[in-house]
Design an enzyme around this catalytic site. Structure first.
Site, PDB file in Angstrom:
ATOM      1  N   LYS A  65      24.058  35.252 -22.096  1.00  0.00           N
ATOM      2  CA  LYS A  65      24.463  34.259 -21.093  1.00  0.00           C
ATOM      3  C   LYS A  65      23.960  32.837 -21.404  1.00  0.00           C
ATOM      4  CE  LYS A  65      25.090  37.397 -17.213  1.00  0.00           C
ATOM      5  NZ  LYS A  65      24.956  37.637 -15.776  1.00  0.00           N
ATOM      6  N   ASP A 101      28.180  34.217 -10.957  1.00  0.00           N
ATOM      7  CA  ASP A 101      27.227  35.205 -10.422  1.00  0.00           C
ATOM      8  C   ASP A 101      26.682  34.800  -9.048  1.00  0.00           C
ATOM      9  OD1 ASP A 101      27.349  37.047 -12.525  1.00  0.00           O
ATOM     10  OD2 ASP A 101      25.800  35.998 -13.673  1.00  0.00           O
TER      11      ASP A 101
END
Ligand code: ATR
Length: 270
Positions: A65, A101
């Site tokens: 990420k 997220d």
């Protein structure tokens, strides 16, 4: 035909393909969604090869990420603040990175009840997942946020300078637990199903507190089980997983995917 994927390592057990494929079928899109394992020590070579392939958009999961960021042409301001990207889209101007997220988590929380300025929010944990959730909450909600973490300095570093949020020790959080109306568990404690470990005791948890966990496997972590025994309102990590995926698919296609279908597809594969 559009091609989407999730990259990560390990990736064999990712439920993103099953979830996105269900959403794509329901929307009758001409698209597919696959899983791609990239070798950690060959990331530079393999990500370049992947970006040169016929891919239109992809999700990024552990441990890439942050590593993906130097390969992007643009980064959305929220993802830049998070310092992490979980969604990438190809456009005429190249690759753009997003992070769904935190907002995915927030959507899941609001499925239980709307947030209010009178809420008192406690976030347990100060890792990557916690940061995205903290930033999404701090943008959308005026209620004060308290962050607690085993390593207190990490919680202190996460706080936004323009807000008067606080970082406290796990011991203090435990002692003051009854003050909070929303408690969010973001640590990895609870992933290990062989132990009934909690990041902190829920002994003094008040009835009707909204308690959320970001873990979705197991669906009901020891933390959520303990919260339920105290008559809390509980939300598991599946809501965050589904909503972050739905937001990613919206970024790629402009469509609004059916979250109930996505959730059922995940539940069916457990
Ligand atoms: P992620 O990016 O998924 O959030 P991470 O960055 O490794 O993962 O963060 C894990 C979080 O779980 C951290 O807040 C970590 O606390 P520390 O910052 O003190 O390491 C927390 N954590 C992991 N194991 C824990 C344990 N046994 N007790 C309490 N907290 C724990």
């Amino acid at each position: 035909m559009k091609h989407f994927a999730v990259i990560g390592n390990p990736i064999a057990h990712s439920l993103s393909p099953v979830m996105h494929t269900a959403a794509i079928e329901a929307l009758q899109l001409d698209a597919d969604y696959t899983r791609v394992k990239l070798e950690i020590d060959q990331f530079d070579l393999e990500i370049r090869r992947f970006l040169a392939s016929e891919i239109d958009g992809f999700n990024v999961t552990v441990p890439f990420k942050e590593k993906i960021i130097p390969y992007l042409d643009q980064i959305d301001p929220f993802a830049a603040k998070c310092g992490a990207v979980n969604t990438v889209k190809r456009s005429d101007t190249g690759w753009t990175g997003y992070n769904t997220d935190g907002y995915g988590f927030l959507e899941g929380l609001e499925e239980k009840r709307p947030l209010s300025i009178d809420d008192r929010i406690l976030i347990i944990g100060a890792g990557g997942a916690s940061k995205g959730i903290y930033l999404a909450l701090s943008e959308k909600c005026e209620a004060p946020i308290t962050v607690t973490n085993r390593t207190l300095e990490k919680a202190e570093q996460m706080l936004a300078a323009e807000r008067s949020d606080r970082a406290i020790s796990l011991e203090e959080a435990e002692a003051r637990l009854a003050e909070f109306t929303i408690i969010i568990q973001t640590t990895s404690v609870g992933l290990d199903q062989t132990h009934f470990d909690l990041p902190l005791s829920l002994e003094s948890l008040k009835k009707d507190t909204l308690v959320a966990d970001i873990i979705y496997n197991p669906l009901k972590t020891p933390f959520l089980q303990a919260a339920e025994q105290k008559q809390a309102i509980i939300q598991n990590g599946l809501a965050m997983f589904v909503n972050q995926g739905a937001l990613a698919l919206s970024i790629w296609t402009g469509e609004n995917p059916n979250r109930a279908i996505m959730k059922q597809a995940v539940l069916n594969s457990f």
